[in-house]
Design an enzyme around this catalytic site. Structure first.
Site, PDB file in Angstrom:
ATOM      1  N   GLU A 153      20.332 104.259  50.357  1.00 40.97           N
ATOM      2  CA  GLU A 153      18.979 103.887  49.921  1.00 40.97           C
ATOM      3  C   GLU A 153      18.865 103.926  48.403  1.00 40.97           C
ATOM      4  OE1 GLU A 153      16.906 106.674  52.453  1.00 40.97           O
ATOM      5  OE2 GLU A 153      17.554 105.507  54.190  1.00 40.97           O
ATOM      6  N   GLY A 192      19.363 111.793  59.094  1.00 44.52           N
ATOM      7  CA  GLY A 192      18.073 111.484  58.479  1.00 44.52           C
ATOM      8  C   GLY A 192      16.940 111.783  59.440  1.00 44.52           C
ATOM      9  N   GLY A 193      16.505 110.759  60.173  1.00 46.42           N
ATOM     10  CA  GLY A 193      15.331 110.863  61.039  1.00 46.42           C
ATOM     11  C   GLY A 193      15.316 112.092  61.931  1.00 46.42           C
ATOM     12  N   HIS A 200      23.557 107.927  48.116  1.00 41.02           N
ATOM     13  CA  HIS A 200      23.024 107.492  49.418  1.00 41.02           C
ATOM     14  C   HIS A 200      22.740 105.987  49.363  1.00 41.02           C
ATOM     15  CE1 HIS A 200      20.304 107.059  52.824  1.00 41.02           C
ATOM     16  NE2 HIS A 200      20.843 108.170  53.291  1.00 41.02           N
ATOM     17  N   GLU A 223      28.549 106.524  55.948  1.00 40.26           N
ATOM     18  CA  GLU A 223      27.291 106.076  56.541  1.00 40.26           C
ATOM     19  C   GLU A 223      27.263 104.552  56.532  1.00 40.26           C
ATOM     20  OE1 GLU A 223      24.129 109.334  56.313  1.00 40.26           O
ATOM     21  OE2 GLU A 223      24.016 108.230  54.443  1.00 40.26           O
ATOM     22  N   TRP A 246      16.086 114.848  54.293  1.00 41.08           N
ATOM     23  CA  TRP A 246      14.654 114.699  54.618  1.00 41.08           C
ATOM     24  C   TRP A 246      14.017 113.513  53.910  1.00 41.08           C
ATOM     25  CZ3 TRP A 246      12.246 120.356  54.760  1.00 41.08           C
ATOM     26  CH2 TRP A 246      12.746 121.016  55.887  1.00 41.08           C
ATOM     27  N   LYS A 247      14.796 112.805  53.101  1.00 40.23           N
ATOM     28  CA  LYS A 247      14.288 111.614  52.406  1.00 40.23           C
ATOM     29  C   LYS A 247      12.924 111.922  51.765  1.00 40.23           C
ATOM     30  CE  LYS A 247      16.708 108.861  55.801  1.00 40.23           C
ATOM     31  NZ  LYS A 247      17.259 107.520  56.007  1.00 40.23           N
TER      32      LYS A 247
HETATM   33  C1  PEP Z   1      20.548 109.203  56.341  1.00 42.79           C
HETATM   34  O1  PEP Z   1      19.437 109.185  55.803  1.00 42.79           O
HETATM   35  O2  PEP Z   1      21.534 109.565  55.690  1.00 42.79           O
HETATM   36  C2  PEP Z   1      20.660 108.787  57.731  1.00 42.79           C
HETATM   37  C3  PEP Z   1      21.848 108.739  58.282  1.00 42.79           C
HETATM   38  O3  PEP Z   1      19.487 108.453  58.384  1.00 42.79           O
HETATM   39  P1  PEP Z   1      19.296 108.292  59.988  1.00 42.79           P
HETATM   40  O4  PEP Z   1      19.934 109.493  60.628  1.00 42.79           O
HETATM   41  O5  PEP Z   1      17.826 108.240  60.173  1.00 42.79           O
HETATM   42  O6  PEP Z   1      20.010 107.036  60.377  1.00 42.79           O
END
Ligand code: PEP
Length: 251
Positions: free
Chosen positions: A99, A236-237, A97, A169, A12-13
């Site tokens: 980010e 994520g999103g 992650h 990822e 959920w960031k």
């Molecule tokens: C994530 O935050 O790990 C991710 C994969 O984001 P998204 O699905 O938005 O690309």
């Protein structure tokens, strides 16, 4: 060959206040109540862990955190330990992650320390790796993955890693709407599994779950999940809305 139980994890960031997180978790619990054969995890912000833990307790939905610090306690202002996450109801923790690597100075070395701390507290680490676009374009994908896996798991022995989850990822696919093709993802996952086999043996390589992350949506999840070495998704999103995340869970 072992059967690996799929894991669909939602990151959920830095979204949702506590009331929003509780509402969303409650809706998800209802939507996935009849699912079977898949593990489900959501990772809200730290401040929402405790209230969300009360919503997901004894349901199909597991709770994870988005980060931890490796020390047990002490004068480390702003940090949270593995035991504190366990006491807030977590079973999982996302580590490394992209980010965090990109904006908060995480390195393979800090990731290694965090994985060790998670394992020592019986948290399931969701260990994130992946190459940037320029690394892929210059043919460095495998060498980047090789270094991230070896350094991230440095000094660990196979017996400690039974619960380990790896999330592949590709950085260029996170939050961009650009998904790796299922063949690109499968190629990377197969390579990561071979790295685990080389370092820790085939038994762990056969059982370790490797999730794909990067713009996973209800529309692309089933093709990705059809690949031999893709055992789940880190989302994520599309995890922010209970409806879309539950569709992914039901791939
Ligand atoms: C994530 O935050 O790990 C991710 C994969 O984001 P998204 O699905 O938005 O690309």
């Amino acid at each position: 060959m072992e059967t690996r139980r799929p894991l669909i994890a939602g990151n959920w960031k830095m979204y949702k206040t506590n009331p929003e997180a509780v509402e969303s978790a409650g809706r998800l619990v209802e939507l996935v109540a009849d699912t079977d054969g898949v593990d489900i995890m959501i990772a809200p912000v730290f401040t929402a862990l405790d209230p969300v833990s009360k919503v997901v307790r004894d349901t199909r939905v597991g709770l994870g955190a988005q980060n931890l610090y490796w020390e047990k306690e002490g004068a480390f202002t702003g940090e949270i330990s593995a035991d504190m996450l366990v006491s807030a109801g977590c079973r999982y923790v996302i580590i490394g992650h992209s980010e965090r690597r990109q904006y908060f100075g995480e390195t393979d070395e800090t990731v290694n320390r965090k994985i060790n701390a998670a394992l020592a507290a019986d948290l399931i680490p969701v260990f994130c790796i992946g190459e940037t676009e320029s690394e892929r374009d210059s043919g460095k994908t495998f060498s980047v993955l090789d270094k991230q896996v070896k350094d991230g798991l440095n000094n660990r022995v196979v017996d400690e890693l039974g619960t380990l989850v790896i999330a592949y990822e590709p950085v260029w696919a996170i939050g961009t709407g650009k998904t790796a093709t299922s063949d690109q993802a499968q190629e990377a996952h197969k390579y990561i599994r071979s790295l685990i086999s080389d370092s820790f043996g085939t038994a762990l390589a056969d059982t370790v779950r490797i999730l794909y992350g990067g713009s996973v949506k209800p529309a692309n999840v089933s093709e990705l999940m059809g690949m031999a070495d893709i055992d789940g998704a880190l989302v994520g999103g599309a995890s922010l809305e209970a409806e879309s995340f539950s569709q992914i869970v039901k791939f």
